[in-house]
Design a protein around this motif. Sequence first.
Motif, PDB file in Angstrom:
ATOM      1  N   GLY A   1       1.894   9.387   5.050  1.00  0.00           N
ATOM      2  CA  GLY A   1       2.249   7.921   5.050  1.00  0.00           C
ATOM      3  C   GLY A   1       2.607   7.660   6.255  1.00  0.00           C
ATOM      4  O   GLY A   1       2.968   6.214   6.178  1.00  0.00           O
ATOM      5  N   VAL A   2       3.964   7.960   7.034  1.00  0.00           N
ATOM      6  CA  VAL A   2       4.477   7.736   7.925  1.00  0.00           C
ATOM      7  C   VAL A   2       3.247   7.552   8.872  1.00  0.00           C
ATOM      8  O   VAL A   2       3.985   6.204  10.218  1.00  0.00           O
ATOM      9  N   GLY A   3       2.635   8.138   9.122  1.00  0.00           N
ATOM     10  CA  GLY A   3       1.426   8.121   9.963  1.00  0.00           C
ATOM     11  C   GLY A   3       0.442   6.627   9.943  1.00  0.00           C
ATOM     12  O   GLY A   3       0.515   6.055  10.603  1.00  0.00           O
ATOM     13  N   ALA A   4       0.401   6.168   8.977  1.00  0.00           N
ATOM     14  CA  ALA A   4      -0.346   5.031   8.133  1.00  0.00           C
ATOM     15  C   ALA A   4       0.806   4.569   9.105  1.00  0.00           C
ATOM     16  O   ALA A   4       0.248   2.415   9.246  1.00  0.00           O
ATOM     17  N   ILE A   5       2.205   3.953   8.118  1.00  0.00           N
ATOM     18  CA  ILE A   5       2.462   2.845   8.530  1.00  0.00           C
ATOM     19  C   ILE A   5       2.680   2.252  10.196  1.00  0.00           C
ATOM     20  O   ILE A   5       2.209   1.234  10.702  1.00  0.00           O
ATOM     21  N   ILE A   6       2.334   3.535  11.262  1.00  0.00           N
ATOM     22  CA  ILE A   6       2.537   3.336  12.379  1.00  0.00           C
ATOM     23  C   ILE A   6       1.332   3.374  13.005  1.00  0.00           C
ATOM     24  O   ILE A   6       0.907   1.817  13.951  1.00  0.00           O
ATOM     25  N   GLY A   7       0.248   3.544  12.517  1.00  0.00           N
ATOM     26  CA  GLY A   7      -1.686   3.414  13.333  1.00  0.00           C
ATOM     27  C   GLY A   7      -1.262   1.944  12.741  1.00  0.00           C
ATOM     28  O   GLY A   7      -2.085   1.323  13.138  1.00  0.00           O
ATOM     29  N   ILE A   8      -1.496   1.317  11.573  1.00  0.00           N
ATOM     30  CA  ILE A   8      -1.670   0.150  11.228  1.00  0.00           C
ATOM     31  C   ILE A   8      -0.593  -0.859  11.704  1.00  0.00           C
ATOM     32  O   ILE A   8      -1.336  -1.968  12.243  1.00  0.00           O
ATOM     33  N   GLY A   9       0.572  -0.796  11.900  1.00  0.00           N
ATOM     34  CA  GLY A   9       1.277  -1.404  12.825  1.00  0.00           C
ATOM     35  C   GLY A   9       0.882  -1.532  14.403  1.00  0.00           C
ATOM     36  O   GLY A   9       0.838  -2.982  14.502  1.00  0.00           O
ATOM     37  N   TYR A  10       0.485  -0.359  14.192  1.00  0.00           N
ATOM     38  CA  TYR A  10      -0.290  -0.597  16.053  1.00  0.00           C
ATOM     39  C   TYR A  10      -1.559  -1.341  16.132  1.00  0.00           C
ATOM     40  O   TYR A  10      -1.678  -2.228  16.870  1.00  0.00           O
ATOM     41  N   PHE A  11      -2.666  -0.891  15.592  1.00  0.00           N
ATOM     42  CA  PHE A  11      -3.693  -1.438  15.111  1.00  0.00           C
ATOM     43  C   PHE A  11      -3.729  -3.380  14.867  1.00  0.00           C
ATOM     44  O   PHE A  11      -4.423  -4.347  15.536  1.00  0.00           O
ATOM     45  N   ARG A  12      -2.752  -3.465  14.356  1.00  0.00           N
ATOM     46  CA  ARG A  12      -2.365  -5.062  13.680  1.00  0.00           C
ATOM     47  C   ARG A  12      -1.815  -5.604  14.926  1.00  0.00           C
ATOM     48  O   ARG A  12      -2.109  -6.913  15.170  1.00  0.00           O
TER      49      ARG A  12
ATOM     50  N   LEU B   1       1.115  -0.968   0.224  1.00  0.00           N
ATOM     51  CA  LEU B   1      -0.083   0.245   0.247  1.00  0.00           C
ATOM     52  C   LEU B   1       0.551   1.157  -0.283  1.00  0.00           C
ATOM     53  O   LEU B   1       0.591   2.241  -0.524  1.00  0.00           O
ATOM     54  N   LEU B   2       2.338   1.292   0.883  1.00  0.00           N
ATOM     55  CA  LEU B   2       2.684   2.424   0.955  1.00  0.00           C
ATOM     56  C   LEU B   2       3.747   2.549  -0.206  1.00  0.00           C
ATOM     57  O   LEU B   2       3.794   3.558  -1.434  1.00  0.00           O
ATOM     58  N   ALA B   3       3.903   1.581  -1.145  1.00  0.00           N
ATOM     59  CA  ALA B   3       4.094   0.987  -2.625  1.00  0.00           C
ATOM     60  C   ALA B   3       3.698   2.281  -4.048  1.00  0.00           C
ATOM     61  O   ALA B   3       3.985   3.010  -3.974  1.00  0.00           O
ATOM     62  N   ALA B   4       1.797   1.922  -3.801  1.00  0.00           N
ATOM     63  CA  ALA B   4       1.401   2.556  -4.407  1.00  0.00           C
ATOM     64  C   ALA B   4       1.595   4.334  -4.038  1.00  0.00           C
ATOM     65  O   ALA B   4       0.955   5.304  -5.297  1.00  0.00           O
ATOM     66  N   PHE B   5       0.898   4.010  -2.986  1.00  0.00           N
ATOM     67  CA  PHE B   5       1.177   5.539  -2.740  1.00  0.00           C
ATOM     68  C   PHE B   5       2.160   6.250  -3.027  1.00  0.00           C
ATOM     69  O   PHE B   5       1.951   7.666  -3.544  1.00  0.00           O
ATOM     70  N   LEU B   6       3.369   5.956  -2.410  1.00  0.00           N
ATOM     71  CA  LEU B   6       5.233   6.611  -3.491  1.00  0.00           C
ATOM     72  C   LEU B   6       5.169   6.769  -5.017  1.00  0.00           C
ATOM     73  O   LEU B   6       5.489   7.711  -5.358  1.00  0.00           O
ATOM     74  N   ILE B   7       4.166   5.704  -5.391  1.00  0.00           N
ATOM     75  CA  ILE B   7       4.678   5.759  -7.085  1.00  0.00           C
ATOM     76  C   ILE B   7       3.662   6.654  -7.441  1.00  0.00           C
ATOM     77  O   ILE B   7       4.185   7.806  -8.105  1.00  0.00           O
TER      78      ILE B   7
ATOM     79  N   LEU C   1       8.676   3.592 -10.231  1.00  0.00           N
ATOM     80  CA  LEU C   1       8.882   2.575 -10.123  1.00  0.00           C
ATOM     81  C   LEU C   1       9.812   1.994  -8.732  1.00  0.00           C
ATOM     82  O   LEU C   1       9.993   0.776  -7.776  1.00  0.00           O
ATOM     83  N   ILE C   2      10.875   1.900  -9.207  1.00  0.00           N
ATOM     84  CA  ILE C   2      11.854   1.468  -8.696  1.00  0.00           C
ATOM     85  C   ILE C   2      12.681   2.062  -7.563  1.00  0.00           C
ATOM     86  O   ILE C   2      13.513   1.788  -6.797  1.00  0.00           O
ATOM     87  N   LEU C   3      12.086   3.536  -7.992  1.00  0.00           N
ATOM     88  CA  LEU C   3      12.759   4.647  -6.485  1.00  0.00           C
ATOM     89  C   LEU C   3      11.920   3.766  -5.589  1.00  0.00           C
ATOM     90  O   LEU C   3      12.405   3.589  -4.179  1.00  0.00           O
ATOM     91  N   THR C   4      10.960   3.466  -5.441  1.00  0.00           N
ATOM     92  CA  THR C   4      10.213   2.897  -4.390  1.00  0.00           C
ATOM     93  C   THR C   4      10.808   2.211  -3.952  1.00  0.00           C
ATOM     94  O   THR C   4      10.750   2.019  -2.216  1.00  0.00           O
TER      95      THR C   4
END
Length: 425
Positions: free
Chosen positions: A254-265, A225-231, A387-390
């Motif tokens: 994006g950073v907040g989403a990583i933290i949030g999803i990881g936290y709730f998971r 999901l973060l890959a799609a966001f970055l692209i 794509l490759i930078l992401t």
Amino acid sequence: MSIIYSTITSIINRISDEFHNSFLFTTIFSILSFIEDQWVNSYFKKLYPGEDFINFLNKNVILKNHIFHPLIVLFLFAGFLMLSLNKPSTSLVITLLIAFIAFFIGSTILPRFFFNDDFNIIQFERKDIYSIGFCLILVSIVFFGICIASVGGIPLLKPSIRYLLKPAFTMPVFLIIPGTCLVAGAYLKDYQDEKITRSQARFRYIFLLAMNVAILLLLGYRTPLLAAFLIIIIIGFYGNIVSLWEVVVGGLIGVGAIIGIGYFRSLGEMTITSSTSPFYTLQSRADFTLHVLNLLDFIGGNFGITHGKLLASSIPGSDLGPRMMVGKLIAWRTEVTVTPTLIGQMVVDFGKVGVAVEMLLLGFILGIGYKIMQKTKDYFYIAIYSLILTYTILGIETGILDIQVLLYFAIAIFIYFLNIVNSKN
């Protein structure tokens, strides 16, 4: 080679056209077209901040022109390691210095010797690129349905069933990411040719991102999901569809989403309690990853121990996947997957020497891609670079070890190589 390409794209274009002309997709695109018109002409859109919002960011030359330079990989890698509360060993510090210096040379110095004169890039038809991307998204949607049916539920709502997902079904779902990349690139071409307005392009990017969120988030995956966001952000930024302030705010989200999803998971899996800081999940991952890297550096030494076997284990059909192989190397446990960071595979396979060579090559690939993109502003080369930078950025933690990601890099290398040869003629 051109005959093979023409044959493949002819077939894909025909498939794409058949779907677009079907009643289902005609209806879907008609509805989307209506919503797009409402969006473009909406009064509320005027309330959205303009280009000059948070204007001080535009005064920073580095941010404004080079925010996605390949060197962002080194800054993010260093930042990720600094999150850890543990310290790297002396040997690992040396390995990291070698990696950073090699990447800097490859991305910043070596590209100066290429494409300094006027040159003609190899161009790709917009219709071909769009059709390929559209078909990849179709495949992804089909396998998303298969994944949901195979586990009998939605992994986001019931995290325990996520581990029942089969790689044979989930890997095709991830094709939505390159598919999104190519379709977004095609929309950028339409915008550059003034066939659609900036507002229309932005709406279509939002829709592509929403589709990725719907599919990848429901399966419980953060990294794709973060890959799609970055692209979307990188293509939009270099295509003048996304503003600098939106990139910065998007990065924070994006950073907040990583933290949030990881936290709730983690809460759902009962690995932490509700009293635990949300930042703990990110810090603990950095701690664990640095610990793994310390062990891999000790094992790999100067010349490595697996001599390419770890990278080769990415090939489907291998007894162990690359991250399971890392688990076996450091803990003799093959039932777990362990992320080895960007340089983990390099140091295990070929030691500090391998780190120097592979980071130099990786930097060169990104450096050449960045230079072609900057000089040509071509929609396809903006897309392929994004794509490759992401995946390099995401590989800071996970490593570049998935077969489909390696395939993306192989395609990019091949295209860049053809352009280098073409520029010499």
